[in-house]
Design an enzyme around this catalytic site. Structure first.
Site, PDB file in Angstrom:
ATOM      1  N   SER A  15       0.870  -1.174   0.000  1.00  0.00           N
ATOM      2  CA  SER A  15       0.000   0.000   0.000  1.00  0.00           C
ATOM      3  C   SER A  15       0.903   1.219   0.000  1.00  0.00           C
ATOM      4  O   SER A  15       2.091   1.128   0.351  1.00  0.00           O
ATOM      5  CB  SER A  15      -0.875  -0.005   1.274  1.00  0.00           C
ATOM      6  N   TYR A  46      -1.626  -0.292  10.631  1.00  0.00           N
ATOM      7  CA  TYR A  46      -1.661  -0.678   9.224  1.00  0.00           C
ATOM      8  C   TYR A  46      -0.375  -0.256   8.520  1.00  0.00           C
ATOM      9  O   TYR A  46       0.213  -1.036   7.752  1.00  0.00           O
ATOM     10  CB  TYR A  46      -2.878  -0.052   8.550  1.00  0.00           C
TER      11      TYR A  46
END
Length: 248
Positions: free
Chosen positions: A131, A144
């Site tokens: 990501s 995250y």
């Protein structure tokens, strides 16, 4: 011998889109996920997709999948996800544990188990779906971001350790993707909060956009390695800079 691709987290979102796209590219796709009913539906629609119940947090589950394979030419480590938007000081340890277990340790289990088959194929490709959170941290994303940074570090290290072996290591780092269930899971089922993430954003990325990028990387000539591909919607210049249309 027909080429085989293994895709984790394939029961929805980017994983499902990638399974469909690689099947269209001529691969036999082993689609792994926990939601077997959705995998069976997918396989019924695309005959070259083989559904396999898979929990990447379980070594036994990973070993069972690998034991069923004759070969593996491509591995897409897609299983993962985000939980919560609390600050680091208020974070829930269980959320961080789950994010590490799926994103990081799940990718490690799959990678360790399938590297021998990727090497044996003579032209293996390992795709790590990270990501933009692997590259830039943001408030509320501590757990995250930490997990995705770890995945990115794993990809970079693998590339060094496997140099000279017939395996390419590719990192795909998407930005804002309107992917099925991702934001809803992050906000613990609050669909209103999840919708606000995309509110007013013209054309965020779709799962198909990311699958297209994955397929492009995988199908480059064997001597071409796409080390890292960062893909964002045009409306997103950075994690903190997103164009929104008023009243959207």
């Amino acid at each position: 011998m027909q080429r085989t691709a293994v895709v984790t987290g394939a029961s929805g979102g980017i994983g499902e889109a990638t399974a469909r796209r690689l099947a269209a590219e001529g691969y036999v796709v082993v689609a792994g996920a926990r939601r077997r009913d959705r995998l069976d539906k997918l396989a019924a629609e695309v005959p070259s997709i083989r559904p396999v119940t898979l929990d990447v947090t379980s070594q036994e589950s990973v070993d069972a999948l690998v034991g069923s394979l004759d070969r593996c030419d491509v591995l897409v480590n897609n299983a993962g996800g985000a939980l919560g938007m609390e600050s680091v000081t208020d974070a829930l340890l269980d959320d961080w544990q789950q994010m590490y277990d799926t994103n990081v340790l799940g990718s490690l289990r799959m990678t360790q188990a399938l590297i021998p088959k990727l090497v044996e194929s003579g032209d293996g490709v390992l795709v790590m779906l990270t990501s933009t959170a692997a590259l830039v941290s943001y408030e509320g994303g501590g757990g995250y971001c930490a997990a995705k940074h770890a995945q990115s570090a794993m990809a970079e290290t693998l590339r060094l350790e496997l140099v000279g072996q017939p395996v390419r290591v590719v990192e795909i780092a998407p930005g804002m993707v309107r992917s099925e269930g991702f934001a809803v899971t992050r906000f613990r089922g609050d669909e209103t909060a999840a919708a606000r993430v995309y509110e007013g954003v013209p054309d965020p990325l779709s799962s198909d956009d990311v699958a297209d990028a994955i397929a492009w990387c995988v199908t480059r000539p064997s001597h071409v390695n796409i080390d890292r591909l960062v893909i964002r919607p045009r409306a997103q210049a950075a994690q903190h800079k997103v164009h929104r249309v008023s009243g959207g």
